[in-house]
Design a protein around this motif. Structure first.
Motif, PDB file in Angstrom:
ATOM      1  N   ALA A 194      34.138  10.146  97.111  1.00  0.00           N
ATOM      2  CA  ALA A 194      33.388  11.232  96.726  1.00  0.00           C
ATOM      3  C   ALA A 194      33.156  12.316  97.760  1.00  0.00           C
ATOM      4  CB  ALA A 194      31.844  10.742  96.115  1.00  0.00           C
ATOM      5  N   LEU A 195      32.905  11.575  98.972  1.00  0.00           N
ATOM      6  CA  LEU A 195      32.305  12.567 100.268  1.00  0.00           C
ATOM      7  C   LEU A 195      33.527  12.722 101.159  1.00  0.00           C
ATOM      8  CD1 LEU A 195      29.213  10.807 101.110  1.00  0.00           C
ATOM      9  CD2 LEU A 195      29.748  12.745  99.517  1.00  0.00           C
ATOM     10  N   LYS A 196      34.918  12.411 100.867  1.00  0.00           N
ATOM     11  CA  LYS A 196      36.062  12.589 101.842  1.00  0.00           C
ATOM     12  C   LYS A 196      36.005  13.795 102.140  1.00  0.00           C
ATOM     13  CE  LYS A 196      39.591  10.022 101.115  1.00  0.00           C
ATOM     14  NZ  LYS A 196      40.870   9.333 100.388  1.00  0.00           N
ATOM     15  N   HIS A 197      36.131  14.790 101.356  1.00  0.00           N
ATOM     16  CA  HIS A 197      36.512  16.198 101.773  1.00  0.00           C
ATOM     17  C   HIS A 197      35.167  16.774 102.330  1.00  0.00           C
ATOM     18  CE1 HIS A 197      40.236  16.150  99.906  1.00  0.00           C
ATOM     19  NE2 HIS A 197      39.940  16.231  98.670  1.00  0.00           N
ATOM     20  N   LEU A 198      33.972  16.357 101.857  1.00  0.00           N
ATOM     21  CA  LEU A 198      32.960  16.864 102.685  1.00  0.00           C
ATOM     22  C   LEU A 198      32.848  16.404 104.152  1.00  0.00           C
ATOM     23  CD1 LEU A 198      30.148  16.520  99.598  1.00  0.00           C
ATOM     24  CD2 LEU A 198      31.596  18.485 100.246  1.00  0.00           C
ATOM     25  N   ARG A 199      32.967  15.096 104.286  1.00  0.00           N
ATOM     26  CA  ARG A 199      33.051  14.842 105.576  1.00  0.00           C
ATOM     27  C   ARG A 199      34.062  15.264 106.467  1.00  0.00           C
ATOM     28  NH1 ARG A 199      32.222   8.288 103.630  1.00  0.00           N
ATOM     29  NH2 ARG A 199      29.672   8.583 103.823  1.00  0.00           N
ATOM     30  N   ASN A 200      35.440  15.579 105.971  1.00  0.00           N
ATOM     31  CA  ASN A 200      36.309  16.128 106.620  1.00  0.00           C
ATOM     32  C   ASN A 200      36.086  17.766 107.060  1.00  0.00           C
ATOM     33  OD1 ASN A 200      37.803  13.921 106.507  1.00  0.00           O
ATOM     34  ND2 ASN A 200      39.174  14.760 104.761  1.00  0.00           N
ATOM     35  N   ALA A 201      35.120  18.220 106.219  1.00  0.00           N
ATOM     36  CA  ALA A 201      34.859  19.577 106.461  1.00  0.00           C
ATOM     37  C   ALA A 201      33.774  19.602 107.290  1.00  0.00           C
ATOM     38  CB  ALA A 201      34.284  20.163 105.251  1.00  0.00           C
ATOM     39  N   ALA A 206      36.746  11.403  90.706  1.00  0.00           N
ATOM     40  CA  ALA A 206      36.091  12.623  89.898  1.00  0.00           C
ATOM     41  C   ALA A 206      35.021  13.312  90.684  1.00  0.00           C
ATOM     42  CB  ALA A 206      35.461  11.905  88.634  1.00  0.00           C
ATOM     43  N   LEU A 207      34.180  12.632  91.321  1.00  0.00           N
ATOM     44  CA  LEU A 207      33.111  13.239  92.268  1.00  0.00           C
ATOM     45  C   LEU A 207      33.920  14.207  93.276  1.00  0.00           C
ATOM     46  CD1 LEU A 207      30.707  10.283  92.446  1.00  0.00           C
ATOM     47  CD2 LEU A 207      30.423  12.487  90.758  1.00  0.00           C
ATOM     48  N   ARG A 208      34.635  13.645  93.718  1.00  0.00           N
ATOM     49  CA  ARG A 208      35.449  14.370  94.961  1.00  0.00           C
ATOM     50  C   ARG A 208      36.150  15.647  94.613  1.00  0.00           C
ATOM     51  NH1 ARG A 208      39.688  11.078  96.539  1.00  0.00           N
ATOM     52  NH2 ARG A 208      41.307  12.271  95.614  1.00  0.00           N
ATOM     53  N   GLN A 209      36.501  15.251  93.536  1.00  0.00           N
ATOM     54  CA  GLN A 209      37.434  16.705  92.700  1.00  0.00           C
ATOM     55  C   GLN A 209      36.252  17.502  92.199  1.00  0.00           C
ATOM     56  OE1 GLN A 209      40.203  16.862  93.099  1.00  0.00           O
ATOM     57  NE2 GLN A 209      41.350  18.525  91.740  1.00  0.00           N
ATOM     58  N   TYR A 210      34.942  17.248  91.733  1.00  0.00           N
ATOM     59  CA  TYR A 210      34.059  18.275  91.526  1.00  0.00           C
ATOM     60  C   TYR A 210      33.606  18.931  92.696  1.00  0.00           C
ATOM     61  CZ  TYR A 210      29.925  20.184  88.985  1.00  0.00           C
ATOM     62  OH  TYR A 210      29.039  21.048  88.471  1.00  0.00           O
ATOM     63  N   ALA A 211      33.260  18.094  93.666  1.00  0.00           N
ATOM     64  CA  ALA A 211      32.781  18.634  94.977  1.00  0.00           C
ATOM     65  C   ALA A 211      33.610  19.771  95.487  1.00  0.00           C
ATOM     66  CB  ALA A 211      32.923  17.480  96.049  1.00  0.00           C
ATOM     67  N   ARG A 212      35.093  20.060  95.149  1.00  0.00           N
ATOM     68  CA  ARG A 212      35.515  20.984  95.585  1.00  0.00           C
ATOM     69  C   ARG A 212      34.895  22.355  95.225  1.00  0.00           C
ATOM     70  NH1 ARG A 212      40.797  19.810  97.541  1.00  0.00           N
ATOM     71  NH2 ARG A 212      41.522  17.949  97.138  1.00  0.00           N
ATOM     72  N   VAL A 213      34.237  22.493  93.901  1.00  0.00           N
ATOM     73  CA  VAL A 213      33.627  23.648  93.540  1.00  0.00           C
ATOM     74  C   VAL A 213      32.093  23.379  93.461  1.00  0.00           C
ATOM     75  CG1 VAL A 213      35.529  24.115  91.866  1.00  0.00           C
ATOM     76  CG2 VAL A 213      33.700  22.699  91.095  1.00  0.00           C
ATOM     77  N   ALA A 214      31.471  22.289  93.667  1.00  0.00           N
ATOM     78  CA  ALA A 214      29.781  22.282  93.801  1.00  0.00           C
ATOM     79  C   ALA A 214      29.758  20.864  94.846  1.00  0.00           C
ATOM     80  CB  ALA A 214      29.504  21.875  92.256  1.00  0.00           C
ATOM     81  N   PRO A 215      30.067  21.289  96.026  1.00  0.00           N
ATOM     82  CA  PRO A 215      29.676  20.238  97.200  1.00  0.00           C
ATOM     83  C   PRO A 215      28.268  19.827  97.284  1.00  0.00           C
ATOM     84  CG  PRO A 215      30.215  22.473  98.150  1.00  0.00           C
ATOM     85  CD  PRO A 215      30.567  22.504  96.570  1.00  0.00           C
ATOM     86  N   GLN A 216      27.436  20.826  97.304  1.00  0.00           N
ATOM     87  CA  GLN A 216      26.046  20.456  97.299  1.00  0.00           C
ATOM     88  C   GLN A 216      25.648  19.520  96.173  1.00  0.00           C
ATOM     89  OE1 GLN A 216      24.235  20.906 100.240  1.00  0.00           O
ATOM     90  NE2 GLN A 216      22.737  19.635  99.304  1.00  0.00           N
TER      91      GLN A 216
END
Length: 232
Positions: free
Chosen positions: A220-227, A189-199
């Motif tokens: 939660a941080l998977k996409h943020l770390r990849n980016a 759920a956090l990872r999905q929301y991070a797509r629109v509100a990463p910070q």
């Protein structure tokens, strides 16, 4: 009348059963269920005409009664058919139908059925009927872990409409939960929301990292770390 619909499903699915595939599918699902051995694309083609007719002819109450009847069948494919039918007709559901969805969530519960109910049915219904949010607040701390998973995941497709305060509250209510499916749901759920509100998600995870399970944090941080790795 509903028996006729069940017979239609049985006549469509039974000839396509495959014992070899059924054994493989049961093993993949940890032998929680028996299967006919029909892959999802084939199953959907076989019953598409039934769903289309049901969509045109049945009321919300009748659709839910048919879904409950399908859920009484042993083979997991019938449960999937019930969910597909309700998703196709989800626009007919109202707040008065939530109890029927709760019954499906708590019957034959496993991630494959509960996640469809959470995101495509309960999530869609609550978004249309925000008066149900008080029920979700109760589900977020319910003894039944599948109702809690539903509450955590129900905003998964809401994107910018996500109620971040409520999402974060549901996550915090469940940080002490040792169950894999709850910890995974929090992270998802956090990872999905991070797509629109990463910070916003990063700040939440950073603030509460000592409370969150490592699995939840990593998800939660998977996409943020990849980016971050891509831009490094």
């Amino acid at each position: 009348m509903l028996t006729r619909w069940l017979n239609d499903y049985q006549q469509a699915l039974s000839p396509a059963s495959n014992p070899v595939r059924a054994a493989s599918m049961a093993a993949y699902m940890k032998h929680h269920f028996v299967f006919l051995g029909i892959p999802t694309p084939e199953r959907r083609k076989l019953v598409a005409h039934i769903e289309q007719t049901a969509k045109q002819e049945l009321s919300a109450a009748q659709l839910l009664a048919l879904a409950a009847l399908l859920y009484q069948q042993a083979a997991r494919e019938y449960h999937y058919c019930a969910l597909d039918l309700l998703v196709r007709c989800q626009h007919k559901l109202t707040a008065t139908n939530l109890a029927s969805l709760e019954m499906l969530i708590t019957t034959h519960s496993w991630w494959d059925s509960v996640d469809v109910l959470a995101v495509k049915l309960v999530g869609a219904l609550v978004k249309r009927e925000p008066s149900l949010l008080s029920v979700m607040d109760a589900w977020a701390q319910h003894p039944n872990l599948w109702l809690r998973r539903t509450a955590i995941l129900l905003q998964l497709s809401w994107k910018h409409d996500t109620d971040a305060k409520r999402l974060f509250a549901y996550c915090l209510l469940n940080t002490a939960e040792p169950d894999f499916f709850i910890r995974k749901a929090i992270g998802w759920a956090l990872r999905q929301y991070a797509r629109v509100a990463p910070q916003t998600v990063l700040e939440f995870v950073t603030t509460h990292q000592q409370l969150l399970a490592p699995l939840s944090v990593n998800e939660a941080l998977k996409h943020l770390r990849n980016a971050a790795n891509t831009t490094a």
